[in-house]
Design a protein around this motif. Sequence first.
Motif, PDB file in Angstrom:
ATOM      1  N   UNK A  45       0.855  -1.183   0.000  1.00 44.10           N
ATOM      2  CA  UNK A  45       0.000   0.000   0.000  1.00 44.10           C
ATOM      3  C   UNK A  45       0.891   1.233   0.000  1.00 44.10           C
ATOM      4  N   UNK A  46       0.613   2.137  -0.929  1.00 47.10           N
ATOM      5  CA  UNK A  46       1.360   3.392  -0.988  1.00 47.10           C
ATOM      6  C   UNK A  46       0.373   4.527  -1.122  1.00 47.10           C
ATOM      7  N   UNK A  47       0.755   5.684  -0.645  1.00 46.94           N
ATOM      8  CA  UNK A  47      -0.133   6.826  -0.785  1.00 46.94           C
ATOM      9  C   UNK A  47       0.514   8.070  -0.230  1.00 46.94           C
ATOM     10  N   UNK A  48      -0.243   9.152  -0.266  1.00 44.88           N
ATOM     11  CA  UNK A  48       0.249  10.411   0.273  1.00 44.88           C
ATOM     12  C   UNK A  48      -0.627  10.806   1.457  1.00 44.88           C
ATOM     13  N   UNK A  49      -0.082  11.641   2.299  1.00 46.26           N
ATOM     14  CA  UNK A  49      -0.795  12.086   3.479  1.00 46.26           C
ATOM     15  C   UNK A  49      -0.456  13.552   3.707  1.00 46.26           C
ATOM     16  N   UNK A  50      -1.444  14.310   4.147  1.00 45.28           N
ATOM     17  CA  UNK A  50      -1.216  15.727   4.411  1.00 45.28           C
ATOM     18  C   UNK A  50      -0.153  15.913   5.486  1.00 45.28           C
ATOM     19  N   UNK A  51       0.724  16.891   5.272  1.00 43.92           N
ATOM     20  CA  UNK A  51       1.787  17.143   6.236  1.00 43.92           C
ATOM     21  C   UNK A  51       1.225  17.584   7.587  1.00 43.92           C
ATOM     22  N   UNK A  52      -0.003  18.142   7.582  1.00 38.75           N
ATOM     23  CA  UNK A  52      -0.584  18.611   8.844  1.00 38.75           C
ATOM     24  C   UNK A  52      -1.335  17.507   9.584  1.00 38.75           C
TER      25      UNK A  52
END
Length: 88
Positions: A45-52
């Motif tokens: 599983x790969x993805x992006x996440x908000x830095x906040x």
Amino acid sequence: MSGGVATTVWLSPSATAFSCLCETCLDSARLSGVLFADALAGASVRGSVSAEASVAVARCAAGHEIVLRRVERPPQLAHPDERQLQLS
Ligand SMILES: [Zn+2]
């Protein structure tokens, strides 16, 4: 089903992306006897996440929940993360 514990991924304070293995997928792949390489590919599983974001939820391809938690500082305890490190 016993447990139903979601996979938890710890993010570093500056991380904006994650890469992990869905433990539920790994378990079911092991039970069904597929090749380990195929199990790894299917559980990746790969993805992006908000830095906040301090906590976020993602889903693997099979829809299992992946909980993303951001550490405030480097973890003090050693975690058995070899499987995740091998992925990248
Ligand atoms: Zn899964």
